[in-house]
Write a protein that holds these residues in place. Sequence first.
Motif, PDB file in Angstrom:
ATOM      1  N   GLU A 149      42.540 187.554  33.403  1.00  0.00           N
ATOM      2  CA  GLU A 149      41.275 188.005  33.981  1.00  0.00           C
ATOM      3  C   GLU A 149      40.332 186.816  34.121  1.00  0.00           C
ATOM      4  OE1 GLU A 149      39.716 191.116  31.593  1.00  0.00           O
ATOM      5  OE2 GLU A 149      41.484 192.395  31.796  1.00  0.00           O
ATOM      6  N   VAL A 150      39.499 186.870  35.170  1.00  0.00           N
ATOM      7  CA  VAL A 150      38.642 185.728  35.504  1.00  0.00           C
ATOM      8  C   VAL A 150      37.683 185.384  34.368  1.00  0.00           C
ATOM      9  CG1 VAL A 150      36.879 184.907  37.124  1.00  0.00           C
ATOM     10  CG2 VAL A 150      38.825 186.215  37.968  1.00  0.00           C
ATOM     11  N   ALA A 151      37.321 186.364  33.560  1.00  0.00           N
ATOM     12  CA  ALA A 151      36.344 186.122  32.488  1.00  0.00           C
ATOM     13  C   ALA A 151      36.821 185.058  31.508  1.00  0.00           C
ATOM     14  CB  ALA A 151      36.063 187.423  31.748  1.00  0.00           C
ATOM     15  N   TRP A 152      38.135 184.979  31.258  1.00  0.00           N
ATOM     16  CA  TRP A 152      38.645 184.009  30.279  1.00  0.00           C
ATOM     17  C   TRP A 152      38.448 182.564  30.757  1.00  0.00           C
ATOM     18  CZ3 TRP A 152      39.941 185.637  25.524  1.00  0.00           C
ATOM     19  CH2 TRP A 152      40.230 187.001  25.366  1.00  0.00           C
ATOM     20  N   PRO A 153      38.955 182.154  31.915  1.00  0.00           N
ATOM     21  CA  PRO A 153      38.709 180.774  32.346  1.00  0.00           C
ATOM     22  C   PRO A 153      37.245 180.496  32.640  1.00  0.00           C
ATOM     23  CG  PRO A 153      39.800 182.021  34.092  1.00  0.00           C
ATOM     24  CD  PRO A 153      39.844 182.872  32.866  1.00  0.00           C
ATOM     25  N   LEU A 154      36.489 181.519  33.100  1.00  0.00           N
ATOM     26  CA  LEU A 154      35.072 181.308  33.364  1.00  0.00           C
ATOM     27  C   LEU A 154      34.320 180.995  32.076  1.00  0.00           C
ATOM     28  CD1 LEU A 154      32.811 181.315  35.462  1.00  0.00           C
ATOM     29  CD2 LEU A 154      32.538 183.780  35.049  1.00  0.00           C
ATOM     30  N   GLY A 155      34.618 181.746  31.024  1.00  0.00           N
ATOM     31  CA  GLY A 155      33.980 181.477  29.733  1.00  0.00           C
ATOM     32  C   GLY A 155      34.349 180.102  29.207  1.00  0.00           C
ATOM     33  N   ALA A 156      35.620 179.706  29.394  1.00  0.00           N
ATOM     34  CA  ALA A 156      36.044 178.374  28.948  1.00  0.00           C
ATOM     35  C   ALA A 156      35.285 177.284  29.693  1.00  0.00           C
ATOM     36  CB  ALA A 156      37.551 178.221  29.158  1.00  0.00           C
ATOM     37  N   CYS A 157      35.078 177.459  30.995  1.00  0.00           N
ATOM     38  CA  CYS A 157      34.355 176.455  31.786  1.00  0.00           C
ATOM     39  C   CYS A 157      32.894 176.348  31.346  1.00  0.00           C
ATOM     40  CB  CYS A 157      34.433 176.806  33.271  1.00  0.00           C
ATOM     41  SG  CYS A 157      36.062 176.547  34.001  1.00  0.00           S
ATOM     42  N   VAL A 158      32.275 177.485  31.023  1.00  0.00           N
ATOM     43  CA  VAL A 158      30.889 177.461  30.559  1.00  0.00           C
ATOM     44  C   VAL A 158      30.776 176.698  29.244  1.00  0.00           C
ATOM     45  CG1 VAL A 158      29.002 178.901  29.705  1.00  0.00           C
ATOM     46  CG2 VAL A 158      30.227 179.558  31.782  1.00  0.00           C
ATOM     47  N   LEU A 159      31.701 176.947  28.315  1.00  0.00           N
ATOM     48  CA  LEU A 159      31.665 176.238  27.029  1.00  0.00           C
ATOM     49  C   LEU A 159      31.902 174.739  27.228  1.00  0.00           C
ATOM     50  CD1 LEU A 159      33.531 178.662  24.591  1.00  0.00           C
ATOM     51  CD2 LEU A 159      31.104 178.074  24.615  1.00  0.00           C
ATOM     52  N   LEU A 160      32.814 174.378  28.120  1.00  0.00           N
ATOM     53  CA  LEU A 160      33.030 172.956  28.412  1.00  0.00           C
ATOM     54  C   LEU A 160      31.751 172.302  28.905  1.00  0.00           C
ATOM     55  CD1 LEU A 160      36.509 173.027  30.203  1.00  0.00           C
ATOM     56  CD2 LEU A 160      36.000 171.904  28.037  1.00  0.00           C
ATOM     57  N   LEU A 161      31.050 172.973  29.816  1.00  0.00           N
ATOM     58  CA  LEU A 161      29.805 172.429  30.357  1.00  0.00           C
ATOM     59  C   LEU A 161      28.757 172.286  29.263  1.00  0.00           C
ATOM     60  CD1 LEU A 161      28.136 171.543  32.794  1.00  0.00           C
ATOM     61  CD2 LEU A 161      27.534 173.946  33.161  1.00  0.00           C
ATOM     62  N   CYS A 162      28.633 173.274  28.394  1.00  0.00           N
ATOM     63  CA  CYS A 162      27.660 173.209  27.303  1.00  0.00           C
ATOM     64  C   CYS A 162      27.954 172.028  26.382  1.00  0.00           C
ATOM     65  CB  CYS A 162      27.672 174.514  26.508  1.00  0.00           C
ATOM     66  SG  CYS A 162      27.024 175.931  27.427  1.00  0.00           S
ATOM     67  N   GLY A 163      29.219 171.829  26.059  1.00  0.00           N
ATOM     68  CA  GLY A 163      29.569 170.697  25.204  1.00  0.00           C
ATOM     69  C   GLY A 163      29.240 169.369  25.839  1.00  0.00           C
ATOM     70  N   SER A 164      29.517 169.230  27.136  1.00  0.00           N
ATOM     71  CA  SER A 164      29.212 167.974  27.821  1.00  0.00           C
ATOM     72  C   SER A 164      27.714 167.725  27.888  1.00  0.00           C
ATOM     73  CB  SER A 164      29.793 167.995  29.243  1.00  0.00           C
ATOM     74  OG  SER A 164      31.112 167.520  29.254  1.00  0.00           O
TER      75      SER A 164
END
Length: 853
Positions: A709-724
Motif C-alpha cells: 500500500e502507498v502509505a508504507w513507502p510514503l511514510g518512509a519517504c517522510v521520515l527520510l526527509l525529516c532526518g535529512s
Amino acid sequence: MTDGLHTLPRSLPNALPNSLPRPEHELPHLKALWRTPPGWRFFSSVNNINIGLLYIGTALLFFVLAGILALLMRAQLAVPGNTLFDAGTYNQLFTMHGTVMMFLFAIPVVEAIAVFLLPGMLGARDLPFPRLSAYAYWAYAIGGLAFFCTLFFGVAPDGGWFMYPPLTSKEYSPGVNADFWLLGIGFIEISAIAGAIELIIGILFTRAPGMSLGKMPIYAWTMLVVAFMIVFAFPAVIAGTMLLELERAFDWPFFIAERGGDPILWQHLFWFFGHPEVYIIFLPAAGMVSMMIPTIAQTPLVGYRTIVVALLGVGVISFALWAHHMFTAGLGPMELSFVSAASMAVAVPTAIQVFAWIATLWRGRVRMSTPTLFLLGFLFIFVLGGLTGVMVAVLPFDWQAHDSYFIVAHLHYVLIGGMVFPMFAALYYWMPLVNGNMLSEKWGRWIFWLMFIGFNLAFFPMHISGLLGMPRRVYTYDAEMGWNLWNLLSSVGAFVLAAGIALFFIDLLRLVRRPARDNDNPWHAGTLEWLSSEDYSSRSIPHVHSREPLWHQPGLREEVEAGRHWLPGVVTGQRETLITSPVRALPMHVQMLPGDGWLPLIAAAGTAGFFLLLTVEQVLVAFACGIAAIAAVMRWLWEIDRKPPAAMVKIADDMHLPATASGRASHAWWATVIMLVVDATIFAALVFANIHVSMLLDVCPPPGAQLPEVAWPLGACVLLLCGSIAIEGVRRHARRLTEAERTAFLPWFCAIVFVAMLAMAGSYALDLSGQLRAGLTPSEQAWSATVAAMLGYQGFHVAILLLVSAYLLARAWAGHLAASGRTLDNAALLWHYTTLQGWAIAFVVNLLPRWMA
C-alpha cells in the motif's frame, strides 16, 4: 568558521615566493618527519613512494604468476591430444590466468605507477589520503595472494574470467570455486575504486602552484580520465558480482530464466565494466608514452591540447562499447549497429595520439635507447591490434570470428602491445627514481628483442588458427584439425617471450642490489618528478610556469632544494602539503598528512578476511575480521580528525593560509562526493537489473508478487526527509557557533543526531514492513529478487549511517565537535544521499509499476 576561500590569491607572484635565506633547522626536521621506517616497520609506511613501490612489485609478481599459468596452457596446447592437464584443471588455469592478468595485474599496475609517479610529477609532497592508498594496496595484496592460492587447493574458479551464468550458477558450479571469484574480485575492485578517488583528488587539488590544467603533465590528464572511468565503470561489475553471489547463496534467481531472470543481464553488467576496462588499461600506458617520447626526442609533445581532447573522447566513447562483446548474444539490430559504429569511432581519438607521437619523434632528435626500442615495438604491435579491432567491429566478420583464437590474438595484441611494452619502457625510463641507478642498456636490447620476437611468434599464429576454426577455451584438439603447426609456433613464442621477461627480472635484481645514489635526471627530462629522490618529493613545493619546468626554469632544482619556493619548512609540526585550486592551481590551504602506522594494514587484513572467510562459511570469524576492520578505520579517522595547531600558517615570505578547510573548500568534501557517485552508480546498476527483468514480463509485478500500500513507502519517504532536515540544520548551526557556544550546544547536538538516527531507522523499518506485508518472496521470481536487492542496499546504507552517527556522538562527547567540522559535512552528504536513494527506491518499486500498468 573559515572556509579557506577568502585567502585565495587572485594571482601568483612573479618573483620567488621565499627570497630570504631559510633557517638551518628546517631541513633536518623535514627529513625526520618523512623518514622511511627501517626494517620490518617499513610495512607500516604510508608514504606514496613506498606504497607505490610495494604496489608495483606486487603487480609484477602477479604478472609473473599469470605468465607461468599461460606457459602451462601453451605446453598443453603445443601438440594435439596432449594429456598434461585434464579439462577441469585446464579450466582453472585459463580462468585464473585471465582473472589474475586483468584484475590483479593490469588495473593495479597502472594505479601503482600513478601512486609512485604523480606526487612528484605534480610537485606535491604526497597524495591527499596516504592511508587510503596504503589500505587499497594491502587489501589488494592480501586478498589477491589469498585468491591465487585457491589454485593449490583445487577450489580456483573455473568459469572463465568473465564468469557467465548459468555456467557459474549453483546448479552447474556447486562448489565454492565461483564464490571465491565473486567475493574476492568484488572487494579487490573496491580497492581499485579507493585508489581512483585518491588519484582524482590528488590531481585536482595537490598540484604545484602555477600548474594550471593547461600546464599539467599529459600523464596526469590521462590518469584523471582513467580514474573517472573507474568511478563509473567498476560499480557495474561490483553490482553484478553482488547479484550473482546473492543468487548462489540465497537462491534469488536474477539470472535464472525459468524464474524470470536473464543470463544476458550479467553480460550487460559485466561488459559495461569490461570494455571500458580495456581503455582503462591502455590510456595510462598511452600517458606514459606521451611523457617519454618528448624526452627521448628532446622536444615538447606535438598537439598537447589535441591529445587531451582525444583522451576525453576515448573515455566517453568507451562506455558506448560494452555490447561490442555481445554481437552474438541476440541483441536487436539497432543496438548492434550503434555499438559497431562506436567501436570504429573510438579508433579516431586513439589514432590522434599515435600521429602526435610520430610527429614528436619526427621533429626531435631521437636517442636510440632501450625505452625507445620498447616504444617503437609498442607502436608496431598496438597499431596491428587496433587494425584487428576494427575488423571485429564489423558485424559479419565478428559473427564468424567470435569466440575463436582470432579474438585471443586480438586481445593480446591490444593489451600486451598496448600496455606491457610501454610498461617495460617506463620501468627502464623511471628506474633511476628508485635508487638512482639505471638498468643495463646492453641487457635491455637482448630483453627487447626476445620479448618482441617471442610475442609476435606467440600471438600472430593465433590469428590464423582462429580463422581456421580453433575455438577459445579448448584444452585439446585432434591432429586432423590442421592447427598443429600454428599451436606449436605459439607455444615456442610464448617461451621465448618468457625468456626475455626472466632476463629482465635478473637485471632488475642486479640493479636493486647496487648502492643507492642521488637521481641526476639521466634522460634530461623536463617534468617535476626528476627534481629529487627524497621521500617528501622536494624540500619546497615548486612554483611552475610551464609544462616542462626543468627545461624552461634552468635553476629550478637548486632553488627548490634551497627552500626558495612554497612551504619550505614544517609549519604545522607534521607531514603536510599544499592544497591548490582545481583549475588555476592557486594555493588554498595547507593539509596536514598522517604519519606512518599499522592501522591501514589492520583494516585491509580485516576486510580481506571478512570476504574470504565468508566464502568458506566461517561466519563468526569473518564477522570478527569485519569488526576489526571497522575498528581500525574508526581509529584512523579519530587520529586524523584533529584540530590544527593554528588557524593560519605561513607558507611563504608574504603569504599565510588556513591550516584546514571545510565544506566545498575542502578536498575531503569532494572525495566524499566522488565516493557517492560510485555509490549511486552501483545503485543505478541495481535499478537497471530491476527494469531489465521487468521488461521481460507480460505483467509487472508478475503473478505471485504484490505492491505494498502507498502509505508504507510514503511514510518512509517522510521520515527520510525529516532526518535529512535535522542533520542539515544541526550542521549549519554548528558551523556558526564559537568554541564556548559549541559546548553549550552539545546536548542539543546529540539529541538532534539521535532523533535523525531514529527517523532513518524508522524509514527503513516502514519500507521493509510494507514489502513483507505485501508478500515479498525474492526466491520465487527475479522481479522480487531485484526489489529485495535494492532494499538490502538501502539497509546497508542505513547501517553505515547509524555507525557514522555513533562516531559523531563520540567525537562530540570527547570535546572534538569543533575539530570535526569536515566529518559533519561529509556525514551530512552521506545522509542526504541515502535519503535520495530511498526516494528513488520508492519511485522505482512502488510508483513506476503502477504508472506503467
